[in-house]
Enzyme design. Structure first.
Site, PDB file in Angstrom:
ATOM      1  N   CYS A  19       0.833  -1.206   0.000  1.00 46.31           N
ATOM      2  CA  CYS A  19       0.000   0.000   0.000  1.00 46.31           C
ATOM      3  C   CYS A  19       0.866   1.254   0.000  1.00 46.31           C
ATOM      4  O   CYS A  19       0.654   2.157  -0.792  1.00 46.31           O
ATOM      5  CB  CYS A  19      -0.936  -0.030   1.212  1.00 46.31           C
ATOM      6  SG  CYS A  19      -1.645   1.559   1.640  1.00 46.31           S
ATOM      7  N   CYS A  96      -8.570  -0.938   7.518  1.00 47.92           N
ATOM      8  CA  CYS A  96      -7.273  -0.273   7.588  1.00 47.92           C
ATOM      9  C   CYS A  96      -7.192   0.406   8.943  1.00 47.92           C
ATOM     10  O   CYS A  96      -8.184   0.980   9.414  1.00 47.92           O
ATOM     11  CB  CYS A  96      -7.182   0.753   6.466  1.00 47.92           C
ATOM     12  SG  CYS A  96      -5.921   2.009   6.729  1.00 47.92           S
ATOM     13  N   GLN A 220     -10.501  18.765   6.684  1.00 48.24           N
ATOM     14  CA  GLN A 220      -9.397  18.095   7.380  1.00 48.24           C
ATOM     15  C   GLN A 220      -9.763  16.632   7.635  1.00 48.24           C
ATOM     16  O   GLN A 220     -10.893  16.351   8.048  1.00 48.24           O
ATOM     17  CB  GLN A 220      -9.112  18.815   8.692  1.00 48.24           C
ATOM     18  CG  GLN A 220      -8.582  20.224   8.497  1.00 48.24           C
ATOM     19  CD  GLN A 220      -7.100  20.253   8.187  1.00 48.24           C
ATOM     20  OE1 GLN A 220      -6.424  19.241   8.225  1.00 48.24           O
ATOM     21  NE2 GLN A 220      -6.606  21.440   7.864  1.00 48.24           N
ATOM     22  N   TYR A 249      -5.149  31.388   2.910  1.00 45.59           N
ATOM     23  CA  TYR A 249      -5.205  29.978   2.471  1.00 45.59           C
ATOM     24  C   TYR A 249      -6.297  29.287   3.300  1.00 45.59           C
ATOM     25  O   TYR A 249      -6.058  28.247   3.917  1.00 45.59           O
ATOM     26  CB  TYR A 249      -3.862  29.269   2.675  1.00 45.59           C
ATOM     27  CG  TYR A 249      -2.651  29.980   2.106  1.00 45.59           C
ATOM     28  CD1 TYR A 249      -2.261  29.765   0.788  1.00 45.59           C
ATOM     29  CD2 TYR A 249      -1.895  30.853   2.890  1.00 45.59           C
ATOM     30  CE1 TYR A 249      -1.131  30.398   0.265  1.00 45.59           C
ATOM     31  CE2 TYR A 249      -0.773  31.491   2.368  1.00 45.59           C
ATOM     32  CZ  TYR A 249      -0.395  31.251   1.071  1.00 45.59           C
ATOM     33  OH  TYR A 249       0.723  31.878   0.564  1.00 45.59           O
ATOM     34  N   GLU A 271      -8.823  32.643  -0.288  1.00 50.49           N
ATOM     35  CA  GLU A 271      -8.603  31.266  -0.759  1.00 50.49           C
ATOM     36  C   GLU A 271      -8.688  31.261  -2.283  1.00 50.49           C
ATOM     37  O   GLU A 271      -9.514  31.944  -2.872  1.00 50.49           O
ATOM     38  CB  GLU A 271      -9.683  30.357  -0.132  1.00 50.49           C
ATOM     39  CG  GLU A 271      -9.932  29.018  -0.796  1.00 50.49           C
ATOM     40  CD  GLU A 271      -8.747  28.062  -0.772  1.00 50.49           C
ATOM     41  OE1 GLU A 271      -8.084  27.959   0.276  1.00 50.49           O
ATOM     42  OE2 GLU A 271      -8.466  27.450  -1.818  1.00 50.49           O
ATOM     43  N   ASP A 319      -1.976  29.314   6.363  1.00 56.11           N
ATOM     44  CA  ASP A 319      -2.003  27.844   6.323  1.00 56.11           C
ATOM     45  C   ASP A 319      -1.805  27.389   4.876  1.00 56.11           C
ATOM     46  O   ASP A 319      -2.711  26.842   4.248  1.00 56.11           O
ATOM     47  CB  ASP A 319      -3.357  27.361   6.869  1.00 56.11           C
ATOM     48  CG  ASP A 319      -3.432  25.848   7.001  1.00 56.11           C
ATOM     49  OD1 ASP A 319      -2.409  25.173   6.814  1.00 56.11           O
ATOM     50  OD2 ASP A 319      -4.530  25.338   7.302  1.00 56.11           O
ATOM     51  N   CYS A 346       2.005  22.246   6.825  1.00 57.44           N
ATOM     52  CA  CYS A 346       1.943  20.792   6.664  1.00 57.44           C
ATOM     53  C   CYS A 346       3.250  20.275   6.078  1.00 57.44           C
ATOM     54  O   CYS A 346       3.324  19.128   5.649  1.00 57.44           O
ATOM     55  CB  CYS A 346       0.742  20.400   5.801  1.00 57.44           C
ATOM     56  SG  CYS A 346       0.708  21.207   4.207  1.00 57.44           S
TER      57      CYS A 346
HETATM   58  N1  SAH Z   1      -6.901  26.489   6.243  1.00 57.09           N
HETATM   59  C1  SAH Z   1      -7.636  25.417   5.642  1.00 57.09           C
HETATM   60  C2  SAH Z   1      -7.030  24.864   4.354  1.00 57.09           C
HETATM   61  C3  SAH Z   1      -5.551  24.661   4.323  1.00 57.09           C
HETATM   62  S1  SAH Z   1      -4.976  23.750   2.923  1.00 57.09           S
HETATM   63  C4  SAH Z   1      -7.927  24.327   6.657  1.00 57.09           C
HETATM   64  O1  SAH Z   1      -7.398  24.351   7.758  1.00 57.09           O
HETATM   65  O2  SAH Z   1      -8.695  23.435   6.356  1.00 57.09           O
HETATM   66  C5  SAH Z   1      -4.266  25.025   1.927  1.00 57.09           C
HETATM   67  C6  SAH Z   1      -5.261  25.806   1.110  1.00 57.09           C
HETATM   68  O3  SAH Z   1      -4.555  26.787   0.353  1.00 57.09           O
HETATM   69  C7  SAH Z   1      -6.060  24.991   0.099  1.00 57.09           C
HETATM   70  O4  SAH Z   1      -7.425  25.194   0.349  1.00 57.09           O
HETATM   71  C8  SAH Z   1      -5.640  25.567  -1.269  1.00 57.09           C
HETATM   72  O5  SAH Z   1      -6.714  25.608  -2.192  1.00 57.09           O
HETATM   73  C9  SAH Z   1      -5.229  26.961  -0.885  1.00 57.09           C
HETATM   74  N2  SAH Z   1      -4.278  27.636  -1.790  1.00 57.09           N
HETATM   75  C10 SAH Z   1      -3.269  27.095  -2.517  1.00 57.09           C
HETATM   76  N3  SAH Z   1      -2.580  28.036  -3.163  1.00 57.09           N
HETATM   77  C11 SAH Z   1      -3.149  29.225  -2.851  1.00 57.09           C
HETATM   78  C12 SAH Z   1      -2.882  30.587  -3.214  1.00 57.09           C
HETATM   79  N4  SAH Z   1      -1.865  30.895  -4.031  1.00 57.09           N
HETATM   80  N5  SAH Z   1      -3.671  31.537  -2.701  1.00 57.09           N
HETATM   81  C13 SAH Z   1      -4.701  31.239  -1.869  1.00 57.09           C
HETATM   82  N6  SAH Z   1      -5.010  29.976  -1.500  1.00 57.09           N
HETATM   83  C14 SAH Z   1      -4.247  28.983  -1.977  1.00 57.09           C
END
Ligand code: SAH
Length: 392
Positions: A19, A96, A220, A249, A271, A319, A346
């Site tokens: 896997c 799993c 998430q 983000y 976003e 983020d 991340c």
């Molecule tokens: N903060 C959220 C998502 C984090 S994941 C949470 O905790 O669930 C990162 C996010 O950044 C994704 O949704 C992706 O679509 C967005 N993203 C990626 N590149 C970006 C950019 N250049 N400008 C704005 N958002 C972006």
């Protein structure tokens, strides 16, 4: 360390190697946490001492989103499972240790029902047949389940009886969606969707806020640790009730919505993904929040524009995806100079790169580095950092 954290037997999963999803399964959970801690320290201790990683008490069955691929072998036996890493070969699995137990049971139940309903599996080479994948999402707080049947062809014979049978067996299934994916592609979901049962979405609760989850929306995947992570992020932001907060983000708006509910004066989210922004607006409404709005666009460009305005935000949550942030974003952040920045990452490698840029080009102090184990048994590392502007 509690015993539950210890009782992973090394390599105990029979398909561990095939896997490839759990890169660290050869380590006990304690060893995994130590491995992640060391990696964070190696990359980030030059900025500030890292706090001890927060692991899970029960690091199993944490995934609220489970996918399975389907095929029929040469003896006519239907197999469901995961792709062997780096290949297109399906390894049959019924359960799993990272996946939600109910989701796994639903997948097995659907597989067992296929023959009696005379439903076939999709053959990618011949581009014939019916069921390609199943996607199950479960709200851990609400116990609402969404079942998505991804089919290669649109015609779904005896669909009403099928839906009746599966929802009778699993009353927690609140919605069933058929997603049609006739393409030669690695993507699981296609463009066309039909709601067969329920509303087409489920809801979950995180940090006291309600979130809508649709087949395609990003959410998430480990809600237990997401609460831990968000609570840390909110704690670091130290909101007093009047602050203007940016959630950059922002995905479907989760962090900003939690901040708006927990003391922020005003929240603005940004976003790139259009669908995520729609979900964010919907989520804000579902939580009766009036002090939050969302923009669709590139976070760097948005930051550049906000840095030019006279009224500046007090707190910026960021983020970014695994690639980290970019210079446009970071230079605008420094120019904007909010009192507090909470960086959720991340990928500790790009986090180290971005912190080095901020460290070199500004007077921000990096006060806290907190790793959180969001994905036990995998090599992924999540970290939340607190940066504070040094006032002259
Ligand atoms: N903060 C959220 C998502 C984090 S994941 C949470 O905790 O669930 C990162 C996010 O950044 C994704 O949704 C992706 O679509 C967005 N993203 C990626 N590149 C970006 C950019 N250049 N400008 C704005 N958002 C972006």
């Amino acid at each position: 360390m509690s015993n539950t954290k210890e009782n992973i037997k090394r390599g105990s999963c029979p398909v561990y190697k095939k896997c490839g999803g759990c890169q660290l399964q050869n380590l006990t959970y304690t060893e995994q946490l130590n491995f992640k801690q060391k990696k964070v320290e190696k990359l980030l201790s030059k900025f500030c001492k890292a706090d001890k990683i927060i692991g899970m008490n029960t690091p199993y069955h944490y995934r609220n989103k489970v996918q399975a691929a389907f095929r029929t072998d040469k003896n006519g036996k239907i197999i469901s499972g995961v792709y062997q890493s780096g290949t297109h070969h399906i390894v049959g699995i019924d359960e799993c240790m990272t996946e939600d137990v109910t989701a796994d049971k639903i997948i097995v139940a659907v597989r067992k029902m296929l023959k009696s309903f005379k439903l076939t599996t999709y053959d990618e080479d011949k581009q014939r047949g019916f069921l390609r994948h199943i996607l199950v999402k479960r709200g851990f707080a609400t116990n609402e389940v969404m079942l998505v049947l991804v089919t290669g062809t649109p015609v779904f014979p005896s669909k009403n009886n099928f839906v009746k049978a599966i929802t009778k067996q699993f009353p927690e299934i609140k919605t069933v969606v058929q997603n049609i994916n006739p393409y030669r592609t690695n993507l699981v979901l296609g463009d066309v969707q039909k709601v067969l049962y329920g509303k087409g979405y489920i809801e979950d609760i995180l940090c006291g806020c309600k979130f809508r989850i649709s087949p395609k929306s990003f959410y998430q995947i480990n809600p237990v640790q997401t609460e831990v992570l968000y609570n840390k992020a909110i704690e670091f932001a130290n909101l007093k009730g009047k602050e203007t907060v940016l959630d950059t983000y922002c995905g479907i708006g989760t962090i900003g919505i939690v901040a708006a509910k927990h003391g922020a004066g005003e929240v603005i989210g940004v976003e790139l993904n259009k669908d995520a922004v729609k979900d964010a607006v919907q989520n804000a409404r579902a939580n009766n929040l009036k002090n939050i709005r969302f923009y669709q666009g590139d976070a760097g460009e948005f930051m550049e524009a906000v840095a030019e305005e006279s009224e500046k935000p007090d707190v910026v949550f960021m983020d970014p995806p695994r690639a980290g942030s970019d210079e446009k974003f970071l230079s605008s952040l420094i120019k904007m100079s909010p009192k507090t920045v909470v960086y959720i990452s991340c990928n500790p490698e790009t986090l180290a790169r971005d912190l080095a840029y901020i460290d070199k080009n500004s007077t921000y102090k990096i006060l806290k580095i907190q790793p959180v184990d969001m994905f036990p048994h995998t090599a992924h590392i999540e970290t939340v950092c607190l940066l504070s502007r040094k006032d002259k």
